[in-house]
Design an enzyme around this catalytic site. Structure first.
Site, mmCIF file in Angstrom:
data_model
loop_
_atom_site.group_PDB
_atom_site.id
_atom_site.type_symbol
_atom_site.label_atom_id
_atom_site.label_comp_id
_atom_site.label_asym_id
_atom_site.label_seq_id
_atom_site.Cartn_x
_atom_site.Cartn_y
_atom_site.Cartn_z
ATOM 1 N N ILE A 106 0.844 -1.193 0.025
ATOM 2 C CA ILE A 106 0.017 -0.097 -0.046
ATOM 3 C C ILE A 106 0.949 1.287 0.103
ATOM 4 O O ILE A 106 1.930 1.229 0.558
ATOM 5 C CB ILE A 106 -0.804 -0.068 1.363
ATOM 6 C CG1 ILE A 106 -1.955 1.138 1.102
ATOM 7 C CG2 ILE A 106 -0.121 -0.101 2.445
ATOM 8 C CD1 ILE A 106 -3.185 1.002 2.176
ATOM 9 N N CYS A 107 0.281 2.427 -0.639
ATOM 10 C CA CYS A 107 1.025 3.666 -0.715
ATOM 11 C C CYS A 107 2.522 3.499 -0.992
ATOM 12 O O CYS A 107 2.843 3.085 -2.150
ATOM 13 C CB CYS A 107 0.948 4.205 0.854
ATOM 14 S SG CYS A 107 1.596 5.880 0.725
#
Length: 200
Positions: A106-107
């Site tokens: 994620i991210c």
């Protein structure tokens, strides 16, 4: 489907980890019977999150093998944008994917995977397309403008989508079968009807 029969999920931890991105996934996987173990650059050496929370990893990254794991989760961190310090974590992600064990990023961790070449021919998402393009990766045509994307054993999401990220993790591991939609509606949309469905 669970990887290799393991019920251990490994959460990567490192300095500047974004605290908010993995809590839904890890808390609810633990409630589903998974054991969550933290993996850091070195066992016993604390790391500090963006919030200033100190975490002492359960084991060192060098000691982690895909055979011991159902899933590797890579949270975002400012360090992914500051150099190559976290490259060993994305190299470990490659080993997991090569072994058929899922990886969820994620991210900023998606940028790490992009630099590692792991998004060049897999559908994926991230914060925004130009963030990943800045890594120089070759997978731009596979970028999907979505909350979270699951392509086989790889799950990706942007920094504002921890709930969608968790939902795709649950789907890959087969957790909360028949209740994932209610779970998502409850935590993403505050749907009161979903509470009864989830707890029924």
């Amino acid at each position: 489907m669970e990887a290799k029969g393991s019920t251990t999920v490994h959460l990567a931890v490192y300095d500047t980890l974004a605290d908010w991105e993995t809590g839904h996934a890890t808390a609810w996987l633990a409630r589903a019977g998974y054991t969550i173990r933290t993996v850091g650059p070195a066992a016993g050496e604390p790391v500090t999150t963006i919030a200033g929370v100190r975490i002492v990893p359960d084991l060192a990254l060098a000691d982690l093998t895909p055979d011991d794991s159902a899933l590797l989760i890579l949270p975002g961190a400012e360090k992914y944008d500051e150099g190559d310090e976290l490259t060993p974590f994305t190299a470990k992600a490659r080993a997991f994917l090569d072994a058929g064990v899922p990886v969820a990023a994620i991210c900023g961790a998606t940028a790490g995977l992009a630099k590692e070449g792991l998004l060049d021919d897999r559908s994926h998402t991230g914060a925004v397309s130009f963030y990943l393009a800045a890594t120089g990766y070759k997978g731009g045509e596979h970028y999907v403008d979505a909350d979270a994307v699951r392509d086989g054993d790889l799950i990706t999401a942007g920094p504002t989508e921890p709930v969608a990220f968790a939902r795709e993790i649950f789907a890959r591991l087969g957790a909360y079968e028949g209740k994932r939609d209610a779970w998502y509606r409850l935590f993403q949309h505050s749907d009161p009807a979903a509470f009864a469905e989830l707890n029924g």
